[in-house]
Design an enzyme around this catalytic site. Structure first.
Site, PDB file in Angstrom:
ATOM      1  N   HIS A 226       0.815  -1.222   0.000  1.00 14.80           N
ATOM      2  CA  HIS A 226       0.000   0.000   0.000  1.00 14.80           C
ATOM      3  C   HIS A 226       0.853   1.279   0.000  1.00 14.80           C
ATOM      4  O   HIS A 226       0.333   2.370  -0.250  1.00 14.80           O
ATOM      5  CB  HIS A 226      -0.934   0.035   1.213  1.00 14.80           C
ATOM      6  CG  HIS A 226      -1.981  -1.034   1.200  1.00 14.80           C
ATOM      7  ND1 HIS A 226      -2.874  -1.174   0.165  1.00 14.80           N
ATOM      8  CD2 HIS A 226      -2.275  -2.029   2.080  1.00 14.80           C
ATOM      9  CE1 HIS A 226      -3.682  -2.203   0.418  1.00 14.80           C
ATOM     10  NE2 HIS A 226      -3.332  -2.740   1.565  1.00 14.80           N
TER      11      HIS A 226
ATOM     12  N   ASP B 187      -2.485 -10.387  -2.651  1.00 20.25           N
ATOM     13  CA  ASP B 187      -3.067  -9.975  -1.368  1.00 20.25           C
ATOM     14  C   ASP B 187      -4.559  -9.655  -1.583  1.00 20.25           C
ATOM     15  O   ASP B 187      -4.962  -9.269  -2.686  1.00 20.25           O
ATOM     16  CB  ASP B 187      -2.329  -8.727  -0.867  1.00 20.25           C
ATOM     17  CG  ASP B 187      -2.744  -8.295   0.537  1.00 20.25           C
ATOM     18  OD1 ASP B 187      -2.028  -8.630   1.486  1.00 20.25           O
ATOM     19  OD2 ASP B 187      -3.783  -7.602   0.661  1.00 20.25           O
TER      20      ASP B 187
ATOM     21  N   HIS C  49      -6.150  -7.156  -0.634  1.00 22.46           N
ATOM     22  CA  HIS C  49      -6.347  -5.723  -0.895  1.00 22.46           C
ATOM     23  C   HIS C  49      -5.557  -5.286  -2.120  1.00 22.46           C
ATOM     24  O   HIS C  49      -4.448  -5.773  -2.367  1.00 22.46           O
ATOM     25  CB  HIS C  49      -5.899  -4.911   0.325  1.00 22.46           C
ATOM     26  CG  HIS C  49      -6.548  -5.340   1.602  1.00 22.46           C
ATOM     27  ND1 HIS C  49      -5.955  -6.222   2.485  1.00 22.46           N
ATOM     28  CD2 HIS C  49      -7.750  -5.010   2.132  1.00 22.46           C
ATOM     29  CE1 HIS C  49      -6.757  -6.418   3.515  1.00 22.46           C
ATOM     30  NE2 HIS C  49      -7.858  -5.695   3.334  1.00 22.46           N
TER      31      HIS C  49
ATOM     32  N   ASP D 128      -4.402 -12.982   3.179  1.00 25.74           N
ATOM     33  CA  ASP D 128      -5.656 -12.493   3.755  1.00 25.74           C
ATOM     34  C   ASP D 128      -6.847 -12.816   2.852  1.00 25.74           C
ATOM     35  O   ASP D 128      -7.973 -12.374   3.115  1.00 25.74           O
ATOM     36  CB  ASP D 128      -5.591 -10.989   4.109  1.00 25.74           C
ATOM     37  CG  ASP D 128      -4.865 -10.152   3.085  1.00 25.74           C
ATOM     38  OD1 ASP D 128      -4.579 -10.649   1.977  1.00 25.74           O
ATOM     39  OD2 ASP D 128      -4.581  -8.969   3.389  1.00 25.74           O
TER      40      ASP D 128
HETATM   41  N1  Q9C Z   1     -12.814  -2.140   6.955  1.00 23.68           N
HETATM   42  C1  Q9C Z   1      -2.538  -5.323   4.105  1.00 23.68           C
HETATM   43  O1  Q9C Z   1      -3.142  -6.382   4.020  1.00 23.68           O
HETATM   44  N2  Q9C Z   1      -7.991  -1.436   7.208  1.00 23.68           N
HETATM   45  N3  Q9C Z   1      -3.120  -4.207   4.533  1.00 23.68           N
HETATM   46  C2  Q9C Z   1      -9.088  -1.966   6.487  1.00 23.68           C
HETATM   47  C3  Q9C Z   1     -11.503  -2.401   6.392  1.00 23.68           C
HETATM   48  C4  Q9C Z   1      -6.700  -1.483   6.558  1.00 23.68           C
HETATM   49  C5  Q9C Z   1      -4.505  -4.163   4.908  1.00 23.68           C
HETATM   50  C6  Q9C Z   1     -10.401  -1.631   7.107  1.00 23.68           C
HETATM   51  C7  Q9C Z   1      -6.343  -2.799   5.925  1.00 23.68           C
HETATM   52  C8  Q9C Z   1      -4.922  -2.810   5.406  1.00 23.68           C
HETATM   53  C9  Q9C Z   1      -1.081  -5.272   3.775  1.00 23.68           C
HETATM   54 ZN    ZN Z   2      -4.128  -7.204   2.477  1.00 24.93          ZN
END
Ligand code: Q9C
Ligand code: ZN
Length: 354
Positions: free
Chosen positions: A172, A208, A210, A297
């Protein structure tokens, strides 16, 4: 598989780069659904992965002392300086509590100047409130970046594949912004390392849950790195403001970004179809090396995500990626179902040694 001293190593172990400095990044809270909660991204994650890799017989080694100047191949100098000094600055200005931003330069606010103070600087460089900075964050982020670049060096030097146990994760983080538990973009640094060592076309595939908005931004206008991502549809899933299918790159990079968003709740069948499309795009690009942003994830019981992959699917993902036959750097990203994170990561990596 039993081995004796006289037998050749039939299943060579994979080199896995790990630094204990990851543990210095700990103790944060994140803003999650209206509450400050202990962050999902914990030191325990890396230790469980490390134990699973050791049990699987992979070879753990420390990162090399790669010069910090390599960070500037991907990140802006002012951003790196900010990250290095943010926690000390927060403290020296007498603040207590957690180093989290609370205001951002949204539409209509100025985008052309960074405020001098620490709060304005946090809002300038951060894009969410889920990414705390503690005293040891810089040390851990730098170590993670060095893990990724060391794995890239190993692959450049002839390893068929290498794994970087990066924590904090990186995908990110963009050229000069951080968020999503990420500070420095480990996968982008690995890809850039390979480019700088002479690999002419490098692909980053991001699996991932996301969208890897930071990696996409870094390579957006470039044709020497193809970015391909499978992820939860940003219409409903974090990071919400990037990762749509119509984002294809710009300038020289036009056509060198491929986003394959899937609806929240997707299972293996939909995932497999998207992965096949990703692999076809990668084969058409004919890269000289591959970087995998490996988040697990996508697992069914991940606490912040909603795909439905099961443990048995990770060796299949590994086999499909390994089937590309490319020199491959695997970089750890997310995965928050801590009990299964080690088995899921080891499941992917096993395919590269089989
Ligand atoms: N309602 C990685 O997996 N918050 N980052 C999400 C969703 C942040 C994930 C909230 C998630 C970041 C590297
Ligand atoms: Zn992620």
């Amino acid at each position: 598989m039993r081995r004796s001293a006289t037998q050749p190593e039939v299943f060579p172990r994979m080199k896995a780069v790990y630094s204990p400095l990851h543990a210095r990044h700990d103790g944060g809270v994140e803003l999650y659904r209206g509450r400050l909660v202990p962050t999902f991204e914990t030191p325990e994650r890396a230790e469980i992965i490390r134990a699973a890799l050791e049990a699987a017989g992979h070879e753990l080694l420390p990162p090399r002392e790669i010069p910090e100047s390599r960070l500037l191949r991907v990140h802006e100098p002012a951003f790196v300086e900010f990250l290095r000094g943010a926690h000390a600055r927060w403290q020296s200005e007498g603040r207590e509590g957690h180093v989290l931003p609370s205001g951002f330069p949204a539409r209509g606010l100025r985008q052309d100047r960074r405020p001098a103070g620490i709060s304005g600087s946090l809002g300038w460089f951060a894009f969410d409130a889920s990414t705390p900075i503690v005293a040891g964050t810089w040390d851990a982020a730098l170590a993670a970046a060095r893990c990724a670049m060391t794995a890239a060096a190993l692959v450049h030097e002839g390893q068929r594949a290498a794994y970087a146990l990066c924590r904090p994760p990186g995908h990110h983080a963009a050229r000069s912004t951080y968020g999503g538990y990420c500070y420095l973009n480990n996968a982008a640094l690995a890809a850039q390392y390979l480019v700088d060592e002479g690999r002419r076309r490098v692909c980053v595939i991001d699996v991932d849950y996301h969208h890897g908005n930071g990696t996409q931004e870094i390579f957006w206008e470039r044709d020497d790195v193809l970015f391909v991502s499978l992820h939860g549809d940003p219409e409903t899933e974090y990071p919400w403001f990037l990762g749509y299918a119509d984002e294809r790159g710009a300038g020289r990079g036009a056509g060198h970004t491929l986003n394959l968003p899937l609806p929240a709740g997707s299972g293996w069948e939909a995932y497999r179809a998207a992965l096949d499309a990703a692999l076809a795009a990668i084969r058409a690009y004919d890269p000289e090396a591959l970087v995998v942003s490996l988040g697990v994830d996508t697992f069914v019981s991940d606490p912040i995500s909603s795909f439905k992959l099961e443990g048995r699917h990770y060796p299949l993902i590994g086999a499909l990626l390994a089937g590309l036959g490319l020199p491959t750097v695997v970089v750890q990203e997310g995965g928050y179902a801590v009990a299964e994170i080690g088995a899921n990561v080891a499941g992917v990596l096993g395919a590269f040694t089989a």
